[in-house]
Design a protein around this motif. Structure first.
Motif, PDB file in Angstrom:
ATOM      1  N   ILE A 290      43.730  37.592  36.871  1.00  0.00           N
ATOM      2  CA  ILE A 290      42.431  38.051  36.341  1.00  0.00           C
ATOM      3  C   ILE A 290      41.319  37.206  36.966  1.00  0.00           C
ATOM      4  CG2 ILE A 290      40.997  38.110  34.246  1.00  0.00           C
ATOM      5  CD1 ILE A 290      43.448  39.068  32.717  1.00  0.00           C
ATOM      6  N   LYS A 291      41.542  35.898  37.021  1.00  0.00           N
ATOM      7  CA  LYS A 291      40.550  34.991  37.609  1.00  0.00           C
ATOM      8  C   LYS A 291      40.305  35.341  39.084  1.00  0.00           C
ATOM      9  CE  LYS A 291      39.897  30.148  37.003  1.00  0.00           C
ATOM     10  NZ  LYS A 291      40.600  28.891  36.889  1.00  0.00           N
ATOM     11  N   ARG A 294      38.450  38.667  39.468  1.00  0.00           N
ATOM     12  CA  ARG A 294      37.034  38.530  39.099  1.00  0.00           C
ATOM     13  C   ARG A 294      36.272  37.819  40.217  1.00  0.00           C
ATOM     14  NH1 ARG A 294      37.861  37.232  32.676  1.00  0.00           N
ATOM     15  NH2 ARG A 294      38.183  39.397  32.063  1.00  0.00           N
ATOM     16  N   SER A 295      36.917  36.830  40.825  1.00  0.00           N
ATOM     17  CA  SER A 295      36.195  36.117  41.883  1.00  0.00           C
ATOM     18  C   SER A 295      35.999  37.010  43.111  1.00  0.00           C
ATOM     19  CB  SER A 295      36.859  34.781  42.222  1.00  0.00           C
ATOM     20  OG  SER A 295      38.057  35.041  42.884  1.00  0.00           O
ATOM     21  N   GLY A 297      34.940  39.982  42.688  1.00  0.00           N
ATOM     22  CA  GLY A 297      33.883  40.898  42.252  1.00  0.00           C
ATOM     23  C   GLY A 297      34.377  42.113  41.474  1.00  0.00           C
ATOM     24  N   SER A 299      36.089  44.198  38.097  1.00  0.00           N
ATOM     25  CA  SER A 299      36.089  44.096  36.626  1.00  0.00           C
ATOM     26  C   SER A 299      37.509  44.291  36.117  1.00  0.00           C
ATOM     27  CB  SER A 299      35.222  45.184  36.008  1.00  0.00           C
ATOM     28  OG  SER A 299      33.907  44.986  36.368  1.00  0.00           O
ATOM     29  N   VAL A 300      37.934  43.370  35.296  1.00  0.00           N
ATOM     30  CA  VAL A 300      39.304  43.468  34.761  1.00  0.00           C
ATOM     31  C   VAL A 300      39.385  42.737  33.430  1.00  0.00           C
ATOM     32  CG1 VAL A 300      40.045  41.483  36.163  1.00  0.00           C
ATOM     33  CG2 VAL A 300      41.753  43.044  35.294  1.00  0.00           C
ATOM     34  N   GLU A 301      40.126  43.344  32.502  1.00  0.00           N
ATOM     35  CA  GLU A 301      40.300  42.739  31.176  1.00  0.00           C
ATOM     36  C   GLU A 301      41.752  42.319  30.995  1.00  0.00           C
ATOM     37  OE1 GLU A 301      37.749  42.100  29.317  1.00  0.00           O
ATOM     38  OE2 GLU A 301      36.463  43.140  30.754  1.00  0.00           O
ATOM     39  N   ILE A 310      42.222  47.763  36.927  1.00  0.00           N
ATOM     40  CA  ILE A 310      41.125  47.011  37.554  1.00  0.00           C
ATOM     41  C   ILE A 310      40.101  47.949  38.172  1.00  0.00           C
ATOM     42  CG2 ILE A 310      40.622  45.218  39.276  1.00  0.00           C
ATOM     43  CD1 ILE A 310      43.762  44.752  39.220  1.00  0.00           C
TER      44      ILE A 310
END
Ligand SMILES: Cc1ncc(COP(=O)(O)O)c(C=O)c1O
Length: 370
Positions: A290-291, A294-295, A297, A299-301, A310
């Motif tokens: 997830i990290k 996100r890095s 760019g 979006s993910v929960e 994603i």
């Protein structure tokens, strides 16, 4: 021969759009062994105890398997505190979905569920002449129980709740589900597809077993394909009480689960230490991935499964092709109506890092698009 001879319900089916098969990807990319992150398999394989048990079972391949898999039903009965008669074992959860729909849905009866979700509910409903009623998930990609209640009418036979949901990885709120169950009209049966149920990490979260024990009209579906790493063996099961489970036993073909698969499933249930290790590894890698995503760019929960849904902010069908050239397969979500999303399985640490590296390389070649 003409397609006109096909059964009407078969002719009207949409062709299944599968994720890219590993073999096809290997041919396309000329890479000997592609990294499979498209079908939510267990990247660590089955437990060693299951492998040994399956090897022993192969030696008895000349005997038919036990007709109803009594040994596995006994094992599951002890695990969940339910009688062995409350289980039907078959050739994967796919086969169980066939059995449930074939057992219950008459021509013209409705089957209600939210989308995006697992495509087999639609196909099996159409095949028996039923009517799929598809309701969008909520904005946060959860099953919309209130909208499902609104859609129920006198021709509704089944409500299917995929929990956790494939491909979104979300679960329904437990309180909401309990209220939902208590508001259902008497002629409606709820099917809880818990193919990923073992991955839910919320303490004391109620699963189908609890609802069945409390007397709700619930049929729960589970599989050995995901946590237990037996996707290639094909073992799934349904749990329900009395009259609810009985038609599945009648519709099921004899010997629907082979003896090697049954032996593997029993040994997998016994190897708790191994499954706990797989769960812990999945969780660690989920947090790391997830990290990383996100890095980049995206979006993910958090997910309640072994995959992530994603938003990659680009056409993921094209991205999947680029990744395939590098020997990695992911599942683009255009077929579900989410063209910028992908469903990516949480793989082993090594393979996850290969995926991130490949995404970084693609990104550096096309700076505005990873
Ligand atoms: C939600 C859901 N249900 C059922 C299945 C079928 O599982 P099996 O491999 O046991 O047929 C899958 C497989 O991906 C799934 O995602």
């Amino acid at each position: 021969m003409s397609e006109d001879l096909w059964r009407d319900s078969v002719r009207n089916l949409d062709p299944y759009i599968p994720g890219q098969a590993a073999m096809e990807a290997e041919q396309q990319s000329k890479i000997k062994e592609v990294i499979r992150l498209a079908t939510n398999e267990n990247p660590h394989g089955p437990s060693q105890k299951a492998i040994t048990s399956m090897q022993n079972a192969v030696l008895e391949s000349h005997y038919y398997p036990d007709l109803t898999c009594l040994a596995l039903r006994n094992k599951l009965g002890k695990l969940h505190g339910m009688d062995p008669e409350n289980y039907v074992i078959a050739n994967g959860a796919d086969n169980i979905i066939n059995l449930v729909i074939a057992s219950y849905v008459n021509q013209g009866e409705e089957v209600v569920y939210c989308t995006p979700t697992f495509s087999e509910y639609n196909k099996n409903t159409l095949l028996v002449g039923g009517i799929p009623v598809e309701i969008p998930t909520t904005l946060d990609h959860k099953f919309d129980l209130e909208a499902i209640l609104d859609a129920i009418n006198e021709t509704t036979k089944l409500v299917i709740i995929c929990n956790p949901n494939n491909p979104t990885g979300t679960i329904v709120d437990e309180k909401e589900l309990r209220t939902f169950l208590s508001r259902l009209p008497k002629h409606v049966i709820v099917v809880l597809d818990e193919a990923y149920g073992e991955f839910i990490a919320i303490p004391n979260y109620s699963t189908g077993v609890e609802y069945i024990q409390e007397g709700y009209p619930v049929i729960t579906i589970r599989t050995f394909s995901k946590l237990f790493g037996l996707a290639g063996m094909r073992v799934g099961y349904a749990m329900a009480k009395g009259e609810l489970i009985r038609p599945l036993q009648m519709v099921r073909e004899p010997f629907a689960c082979n003896r090697v698969a049954e032996a593997g499933a029993i040994a997998s249930l016994e190897d708790v230490e191994y499954t706990e290790k797989v769960l812990a590894e999945n969780r660690t890698e989920m947090v790391k991935m997830i990290k990383e995503f996100r890095s980049l760019g995206f979006s993910v929960e958090e997910t309640h499964t072994n995959f992530l849904f994603i938003d990659m902010k680009q056409d993921t069908s094209k991205l999947a092709q680029k990744l395939c050239q590098k020997g990695l397969i992911i599942r683009p979500c255009a077929a579900w109506g989410f063209p910028t999303f992908a469903r990516i399985s949480i793989g082993s640490e090594v393979n996850n890092q290969k995926l991130i590296k490949a995404l970084q390389e693609i990104s550096s070649q096309t700076p505005n698009h990873v």
